[in-house]
Design an enzyme around this catalytic site. Structure first.
Site, PDB file in Angstrom:
ATOM      1  N   TYR B 120      35.590  20.693  11.402  1.00  0.00           N
ATOM      2  CA  TYR B 120      34.919  21.985  11.350  1.00  0.00           C
ATOM      3  C   TYR B 120      35.297  22.795  12.580  1.00  0.00           C
ATOM      4  O   TYR B 120      35.280  22.270  13.688  1.00  0.00           O
ATOM      5  CB  TYR B 120      33.399  21.770  11.326  1.00  0.00           C
ATOM      6  CG  TYR B 120      32.583  23.023  11.554  1.00  0.00           C
ATOM      7  CD1 TYR B 120      32.119  23.778  10.483  1.00  0.00           C
ATOM      8  CD2 TYR B 120      32.278  23.452  12.843  1.00  0.00           C
ATOM      9  CE1 TYR B 120      31.378  24.928  10.687  1.00  0.00           C
ATOM     10  CE2 TYR B 120      31.536  24.610  13.063  1.00  0.00           C
ATOM     11  CZ  TYR B 120      31.096  25.342  11.981  1.00  0.00           C
ATOM     12  OH  TYR B 120      30.370  26.477  12.189  1.00  0.00           O
ATOM     13  N   GLU B 208      34.376  30.984  10.579  1.00  0.00           N
ATOM     14  CA  GLU B 208      34.154  29.579  10.316  1.00  0.00           C
ATOM     15  C   GLU B 208      35.300  29.079   9.454  1.00  0.00           C
ATOM     16  O   GLU B 208      35.584  29.672   8.412  1.00  0.00           O
ATOM     17  CB  GLU B 208      32.821  29.430   9.571  1.00  0.00           C
ATOM     18  CG  GLU B 208      32.189  28.089   9.726  1.00  0.00           C
ATOM     19  CD  GLU B 208      30.708  28.145   9.362  1.00  0.00           C
ATOM     20  OE1 GLU B 208      29.882  27.803  10.199  1.00  0.00           O
ATOM     21  OE2 GLU B 208      30.396  28.545   8.242  1.00  0.00           O
TER      22      GLU B 208
END
Lengths: 290, 400
Positions: B120, B208
């Protein structure tokens, strides 16, 4: 005393010739604020609302000795206006402008890091010391001098808090709107510590926000501060979940999702009086028997 | 302002971040056509383009869309057409949408990419410290949802210099943290720089990449991406105007935005017009505490005039849920007299046949009250927020 601005504080206005600025500056003058100059690039030399207009903040300070600024400039010009104000050595800048890009504010914070200029805002109603100085857009007729300090992240709720103080039969020392943007200048801790040191202020009303963690920092600070005065706090938003962001990054930054219940608990654990509704403030104030 | 996955990927790709080859399609036939360009033989991934996370674990409201979520892997062109046909025009509900879900009007057809390892990567603004922070987590064992909620120590946070961005020292630390191989260093450094550059260049508030994948040859690729842009900075990004998707915004929200208002809908019966978001929330709290519920609130900001406020009232009146309206204005920047004029205009145009409570305080309060009294409209004046909430709740009850 009061904090940040008094009757004798010399104030200049950046962006004085705009429509909204003119409307509110005129009212601030009528209120008794010591407005000594205006700054609008390219309009230096003229008189506006009875005060001289300068091209630069530096000129205005050299001629008038102003130490504070109310900033009404368009959002895209805020960054350069702050640079000017800080280079001219102003002690206080109150930025009313809204919709200032976050990236610009990150740069502003970076510029002010090693600097003596206190920056309030943006997107704030400003600050008011009743019957002395109005650096902003407050509806002045609701304010009366007194010994309650107000510090708030929401503009309209600031007015509501002031009305609650009036309902309790009290007045304000100084009212400070921090602004409700993502990046702001002075925060709760800065203003609370100024109120703690101010003789006139006997208690403080604080209006927090669900977003961000400035309230948590204030709680932490309050727990350990000296010369503690009572703080009454309201935070709106327990009835709805406003999920306006996408993704997880925001929650990660704040170490988990913030709920108003958790936030209120942190504040009350630190000894701050938390009210469930904004219209309960006057009752808590009366209980203090100031 | 949020953008779609495919748009986010294009913004990242512009700054050198690798993305799987993909194309957008609005119909099943189009999907089949672009699939051939994307990847001659497949497999492909079909991704519903709605601005929400957790699309894969979501479900469609319509039976024709089947039981799978909004991200589907297909092996043949025939299946691709079938799945595209079923998803397009259907409504996808996820953990991050409302129960009403969002209409899927376009699909992203992407080539399937095999990766060895995923992580991530996020960039967001740390308000308290006034910095952009890089967030990284290894998602091998848990997904980011779990990590974000319960295992925050498994996240590396690196505050970035606003001018220089991620440094070599930070990149090294991140490599160690994610246990990436040293041979990937240059590609990983370029990946982080590309994210930062995209963030600054576009005035982003959040980026993101979840997940980012490391391929067998060491390339780092963005398998999914989300970007939130700063609407305050739209004036210097005319190119972002075309990234807006009106399908993502309700019809009344859209209309309100035209007048520079913010407007939100809920499932109650009271319409609120306030100035200031804090006030809106405090009113919601107060109404709820007294057993009522809010249908919507409209936040009028600083530069409001007579025409705008009339338009605002009309937007609220067209919301079928609204059984009563409360207007609560404490004028600072906003002038109460202008609001009063707007109320009269709106009443003349649409007729007011539902209860209306008005509270004015602050700038030009008395002028405003006089204007309304003289107009003799069927409305109630309240003297504070408390009173306004009580009056509207009472009159709605009486109407029932």
């Amino acid at each position: 005393m009061s904090i940040l601005a008094q009757k004798n504080t010399k104030v200049l206005v950046q962006g004085i010739t705009g429509t909204q600025a003119s409307f509110h500056v005129k009212r601030s003058m009528d209120y008794g604020t010591n407005i000594v100059a205006g700054v609008t690039p390219g309009k230096g030399g003229m008189l506006h609302l009875g005060v001289p207009v300068f091209n630069t903040v530096k000129d205005a300070v050299a001629q008038t000795n102003a130490s504070a600024s109310i900033m009404f400039v368009p959002a895209h010009a805020v960054k350069s206006a702050v640079v000017e104000a800080s280079e001219a050595g102003l002690n206080l800048v109150v930025c009313i402008s809204d919709k200032v890009p976050v990236r610009d504010m990150l740069e502003v914070r970076n510029i002010l890091k090693n600097n003596q200029t206190h920056f309030i805002g943006p997107n704030t109603p400003g600050l008011i010391t009743p019957n002395e100085a109005r650096l902003g857009i407050f509806p002045e007729n609701i304010h009366t001098p007194g010994n309650i300090g107000v510090v708030s992240r929401s503009s309209t709720l600031t007015y509501e808090a002031v009305l609650e103080i009036r309902r309790a039969g009290l007045g304000q020392s100084t009212v400070v709107g921090l602004g409700d943007d993502i990046i702001i200048g002075m925060n709760f801790v800065d203003i609370l510590s100024a109120f703690m040191a101010d003789e006139q202020t006997k208690a403080i009303v604080m209006i927090g926000q669900l977003d961000g963690t400035f309230e948590e920092l204030a709680a932490q600070w309050y727990r350990n501060c000296c010369g503690k005065k009572p703080v009454i706090c309201f935070i709106a938003g327990h009835s709805q979940v406003f999920n306006t962001t996408v993704g997880y990054a925001g929650d990660i930054i704040t170490h988990g999702k913030i709920t108003s219940e958790e936030k209120k608990k942190i504040l009350s654990d630190a000894g701050i009086i938390v009210v469930e509704q904004i219209n309960h403030i006057h009752q808590e104030l009366q209980k203090l028997q100031l | 302002m949020n953008v779609h996955e495919y748009q986010a990927k294009q913004l990242l790709n512009y700054n050198g971040i690798k993305i799987p080859k993909g194309k957008i399609a609005y119909t099943a036939n189009e999907a089949r056509q672009v699939a051939k360009i994307v990847n001659a033989k497949g497999p492909w991934i079909l991704k519903a383009q709605i601005q929400s996370g957790a699309r894969n674990s979501g479900h469609f409201l319509e039976p024709k869309a089947g039981t799978q979520g909004g991200i589907r892997q297909v092996k043949s062109l025939k299946d691709l057409w079938k799945e595209a046909e079923s998803m397009l025009g259907s409504t996808l509900v996820t953990k991050q949408t409302t129960p009403q879900g969002k209409l899927v009007s376009r699909l992203y057809v992407e080539t399937y990419v095999k990766v060895n390892f995923t992580f991530y990567a996020g960039m967001a603004i740390d308000r308290v410290n006034s910095v952009i922070t890089l967030l990284l987590a290894n998602t091998k064992d848990d997904d980011i949802n779990t990590i974000a909620n319960s295992a925050t120590d498994q996240i590396l946070r690196l505050p970035l210099d606003p001018v220089n961005g991620p440094t070599h020292a930070q990149t090294n630390r991140a490599m160690d943290f994610l246990k990436l191989q040293q041979r990937n260093y240059d590609r990983f450094y370029a990946f982080l720089r590309g994210m930062f550059k995209t963030f600054m260049q576009n005035d982003a508030l959040m980026i993101e990449i979840n997940p980012a994948g490391v391929m067998k040859n060491g390339d780092i690729i963005a398998l999914d991406a989300k970007i939130t842009l700063d609407e305050r900075a739209l004036f210097r990004h005319p190119e972002h105007e075309k990234l807006k998707d009106d399908y993502e915004t309700g019809p009344r929200e859209l209309k309100a935005a035209k007048y520079d208002f913010t407007y939100h809908e809920f499932d109650g019966s009271i319409g609120c017009i306030v100035n200031g978001e804090g006030m809106a929330m405090a009113m919601c709290d107060m109404i709820k505490n007294r057993g009522g519920n809010i249908a919507c609130w409209l936040n009028v900001k600083g530069g409001v005039d007579r025409d705008k406020i009339a338009a605002g009232i009309k937007i609220i009146v067209t919301n079928p849920r609204v059984e009563g309206i409360v207007i609560n204005i404490i004028g600072g920047f906003v002038r109460c007299d202008l609001i009063a004029d707007g109320i009269i205009d709106a009443a003349a145009e649409v007729g007011m046949n539902i209860p209306l409570v008005v509270r004015f305080e602050g700038t030009n309060r008395d002028e405003a009250k006089n204007i309304l009294r003289q107009a003799q409209l069927p409305l109630m004046l309240a003297h504070n927020t408390d009173d306004a909430v009580n009056k509207i709740l009472q009159s709605i009850q009486e109407n029932e």
